[in-house]
Design an enzyme around this catalytic site. Structure first.
Site, PDB file in Angstrom:
ATOM      1  CB  THR A   1      58.980  48.021 108.732  1.00  0.00           C
ATOM      2  OG1 THR A   1      58.480  49.367 108.605  1.00  0.00           O
ATOM      3  CG2 THR A   1      57.958  47.251 109.534  1.00  0.00           C
TER       4      THR A   1
ATOM      5  CG  ASP B   1      56.671  52.350 108.480  1.00  0.00           C
ATOM      6  OD1 ASP B   1      57.302  53.345 108.865  1.00  0.00           O
ATOM      7  OD2 ASP B   1      56.498  52.068 107.284  1.00  0.00           O
TER       8      ASP B   1
ATOM      9  N   GLY C   1      56.223  56.383 109.549  1.00  0.00           N
ATOM     10  CA  GLY C   1      55.272  55.417 110.111  1.00  0.00           C
ATOM     11  C   GLY C   1      54.268  54.925 109.094  1.00  0.00           C
TER      12      GLY C   1
ATOM     13  CD  GLN D   1      61.456  59.493 111.314  1.00  0.00           C
ATOM     14  OE1 GLN D   1      60.470  59.188 111.955  1.00  0.00           O
ATOM     15  NE2 GLN D   1      61.358  60.154 110.170  1.00  0.00           N
TER      16      GLN D   1
HETATM   17  O1  F6P Z   1      58.468  51.807 105.198  1.00  0.00           O
HETATM   18  C1  F6P Z   1      59.277  52.671 105.909  1.00  0.00           C
HETATM   19  C2  F6P Z   1      59.163  54.062 105.433  1.00  0.00           C
HETATM   20  O2  F6P Z   1      60.213  54.658 106.074  1.00  0.00           O
HETATM   21  C3  F6P Z   1      57.850  54.791 105.660  1.00  0.00           C
HETATM   22  O3  F6P Z   1      57.645  55.236 106.963  1.00  0.00           O
HETATM   23  C4  F6P Z   1      57.931  55.905 104.656  1.00  0.00           C
HETATM   24  O4  F6P Z   1      56.673  56.398 104.305  1.00  0.00           O
HETATM   25  C5  F6P Z   1      58.584  55.237 103.517  1.00  0.00           C
HETATM   26  O5  F6P Z   1      59.372  54.188 104.053  1.00  0.00           O
HETATM   27  C6  F6P Z   1      59.395  56.129 102.617  1.00  0.00           C
HETATM   28  O6  F6P Z   1      60.455  55.442 102.022  1.00  0.00           O
HETATM   29  P1  F6P Z   1      60.924  55.510 100.513  1.00  0.00           P
HETATM   30  O7  F6P Z   1      61.143  56.916 100.161  1.00  0.00           O
HETATM   31  O8  F6P Z   1      62.169  54.686 100.518  1.00  0.00           O
HETATM   32  O9  F6P Z   1      59.848  54.891  99.678  1.00  0.00           O
END
Ligand code: F6P
Length: 357
Positions: free
Chosen positions: A138, A140, A183, A283
């Protein structure tokens, strides 16, 4: 320790994608199939593919040429088979469907590459009697029981490059540049990239901020001749007021994101011209950094070693610079946040960075 010999494994990638997933798939595939002759089944789109049996036998050629590729050759989804609130017609039956397909495929172990949600699901499947193995990925970096997750280093590179680029334009225009990073509820990405890029202010969810303290810091910099500043804001950052509020923060999209909220406060309190950049999915995309490739490879081979030994229900991990493994039970349902006494927080403070608190 079980004496079971692993002859056939399934691999899935679940949750938000990140750089390094293919490096991990390659590592497991080459070590398991190439070196030990273990059959490897690729499962499409995370747990959804195991519920619906979208699988295929992977060959050695599938693991070639993917080390440097971003994304995942298996596809991913945010499918949560144990979710209680699920409108899906299959709701309530998904764990059983997974078990049936696991048996039909004659798997000895299911390798789950993913973040918090994925490892929690993997652990719950282990409670149903399936053999599972976790790999932490991840951007994060918020999984319990591992110092680093792959994907994180690549995202730090992207954020740091963004800060570097914002520096030059901030300087030219004497502006405050706010950069919002991802994050989730943890500040790892903002903290590491903020320190690496020399952010003047770094705001992370673990340290609720005071808009007044940020304004004071920016005004002080301007008085000292630095008319521009870089403010790095984690998407989960909250002001002291927001953190103390009993009403839950509104869901994403219905109110300005953290970067915009911080920028509005700065403009109001300092009257300095402020711009916001939300890096978003940039990112998560693109090629993995060398560190992520190495980490994903090392974690992949660690998982294969464990499976060969018949040790299951663990997650590969990095602790104090060593590759090791931890019981999935210790990871499930937890989030690893930045501790207030983290050495990088101390370093940031010592070089004069404002953390908003
Ligand atoms: O878990 C990684 C992450 O990039 C988080 O930082 C972010 O809040 C989330 O995924 C958003 O991803 P998605 O739109 O795919 O749910």
């Amino acid at each position: 320790m079980s004496k079971a010999k692993t002859r056939s494994i399934g691999i899935l990638t679940a949750g938000g994608d990140c750089p390094g997933l293919n490096a991990a798939i390659r590592s497991i595939g080459k070590a398991a199939l190439g070196t030990h002759g273990i059959e490897v089944v690729g499962i499409s789109a995370g747990f959804y593919g195991l519920i619906t049996n979208q699988t295929r036998r992977l060959r050695e050629s599938d693991f070639s040429g993917i080390l440097t590729q971003g994304g995942t050759i298996l596809g991913s989804s945010r499918e949560k088979p144990f979710a209680e609130k699920d409108d899906d017609a299959l709701s309530g039956h998904k764990p059983e469907m997974i078990r049936e397909n696991y048996d039909k495929l004659h798997l000895d172990c299911l390798v789950c590459i993913g973040g918090n949600g994925t490892q929690t699901t993997a652990w719950r499947l282990s409670q149903m009697g399936l053999n599972v193995m976790g790999l932490p990925k991840t951007i994060d970096n918020d999984l319990a029981e591992t110092d680093f997750c792959f994907g994180f280093y690549s995202a730090v590179d992207v954020c740091t490059e963004a800060i570097d680029r914002l520096h030059t334009t901030a300087h030219s225009h004497n502006r405050i540049m706010v950069l919002e990073t991802m994050g989730h509820k943890a500040g790892w990405l903002a903290l590491y990239s903020g320190v690496a890029g020399g952010g003047d202010v770094i705001l992370i969810p673990e340290l609720p901020y005071s808009p007044e303290k940020i304004a004071e810091h920016l005004i002080d910099r301007a008085r000292k001749g630095k008319q521009f500043s870089i403010v790095v804001v984690a998407e989960g950052a909250k002001s002291v007021k927001e953190a103390g509020s009993k009403t839950k923060m509104k869901i994403k999209g219905s109110k300005p994101s953290a970067g915009y909220r911080v920028a509005a406060e700065i403009e109001k309190l300092t009257r300095m011209e402020t711009r916001v950049t939300v890096l978003g999915y940039l990112q998560r995309g693109g090629i993995p950094s060398p560190m992520d490739r190495a980490l994903a490879t090392a974690m992949g081979t660690e998982a294969v070693k464990l499976m060969i030994a018949g040790e299951y229900n663990r997650m590969a991990s990095m602790k104090a610079g060593e590759i090791t493994s931890v019981p999935l039970e210790a990871v499930a349902g937890k989030t690893r946040k930045v501790p207030a006494g983290h050495p990088l927080i101390e370093s940031a403070r010592m070089v004069g960075t404002c953390l908003g608190d």
